[in-house]
Motif scaffolding. Structure first.
Motif, short mmCIF file in Angstrom:
data_model
loop_
_atom_site.label_atom_id
_atom_site.label_comp_id
_atom_site.label_asym_id
_atom_site.label_seq_id
_atom_site.Cartn_x
_atom_site.Cartn_y
_atom_site.Cartn_z
N LYS A 63 0.70 -1.22 -0.06
CA LYS A 63 0.11 0.09 -0.10
C LYS A 63 0.84 1.07 0.08
O LYS A 63 2.05 1.26 0.71
CB LYS A 63 -0.77 0.19 1.28
CG LYS A 63 -1.85 -1.11 1.25
CD LYS A 63 -2.49 -0.90 2.68
CE LYS A 63 -3.61 -2.01 3.20
NZ LYS A 63 -4.06 -2.01 4.33
N VAL A 64 0.28 2.34 -0.73
CA VAL A 64 0.93 3.40 -0.38
C VAL A 64 -0.16 4.49 0.17
O VAL A 64 -1.29 4.56 -0.19
CB VAL A 64 1.51 3.91 -1.77
CG1 VAL A 64 2.66 3.40 -2.47
CG2 VAL A 64 0.45 4.41 -2.95
N TYR A 65 0.41 5.43 1.02
CA TYR A 65 -0.34 6.25 1.62
C TYR A 65 -0.21 7.69 1.32
O TYR A 65 0.71 8.19 1.34
CB TYR A 65 -0.16 6.06 3.15
CG TYR A 65 -0.56 4.72 4.10
CD1 TYR A 65 -1.75 4.70 4.45
CD2 TYR A 65 0.14 3.83 3.99
CE1 TYR A 65 -2.44 3.60 4.87
CE2 TYR A 65 -0.09 2.60 4.47
CZ TYR A 65 -1.41 2.27 5.04
OH TYR A 65 -1.83 1.16 5.75
N ALA A 66 -1.49 8.22 0.58
CA ALA A 66 -0.97 9.59 0.10
C ALA A 66 -1.91 10.77 0.67
O ALA A 66 -3.12 10.28 1.14
CB ALA A 66 -1.32 9.17 -1.49
N VAL A 67 -1.42 11.69 0.43
CA VAL A 67 -2.21 12.97 0.79
C VAL A 67 -3.57 13.24 0.03
O VAL A 67 -3.18 13.21 -1.51
CB VAL A 67 -1.47 14.20 0.89
CG1 VAL A 67 -2.10 15.58 0.95
CG2 VAL A 67 -0.15 14.08 1.95
#
Length: 164
Positions: A63-67
């Motif tokens: 997973k990537v956690y993005a603004v």
């Protein structure tokens, strides 16, 4: 999880699942802030630079956690002289509002009393819907301030504004 660096932006292309971390526009320049991603993961964000929509704060388990900057109802006020800019910022500063300053306009979060007040004072203020608003970087704001300061005219108030 602690986010101390921006690891890229989702616009550059990612293969992992994107999990959004919701931000309001005025939160993107905070030095430290606690946020919760859409999957419930808690973050301590202390990046040290302004965040932009799509900035990746973490990668973990595919997973990537993005603004994700949330759309907001805003009041945009156009200004035509430095005197108008000074008076407008004085009025908004007295209300302790978070704002975005650009060379020809100032943007604040929408609330009807503020909109009516600015219109009553003679400013060209209007509501904008669902705009993503990102504050200027501090250096850009300083550059704008310095360049605008040299353009000031000695007359006040502007003929476009009514006397308060």
């Amino acid at each position: 999880m602690i986010a101390e660096h921006i690891l890229g932006n989702v616009r550059d292309g990612v293969t992992e699942t994107v999990v959004n971390i919701p931000f309001e526009w005025f939160e993107t320049e905070k030095k430290r802030i606690a946020k919760t991603a859409e999957d419930g993961t808690e973050f301590g964000v202390c990046v040290g630079e302004p965040l932009h929509d799509g900035d990746i704060l973490a990668r973990e388990n595919g997973k990537v956690y993005a603004v994700r900057i949330a759309p907001s109802r805003l009041i945009e006020t156009r200004v035509f002289t430095m005197q108008e800019m000074g008076r407008l910022c004085f009025e908004l500063g007295n209300r302790h509002l978070s704002l975005k300053i650009e060379p020809d306009r100032v943007t604040v979060l929408y609330d009807e009393p503020t909109l009516l007040y600015l219109q009553h004072l003679g400013f060209d203020a209007y509501e904008t819907h669902a705009a993503k608003c990102v504050p200027l970087r501090q250096l850009e704001a300083q550059r704008v301030f310095r360049s605008c300061w040299t353009l000031c005219e000695p007359r006040f108030p502007s003929s476009r504004m009514r006397s308060a």
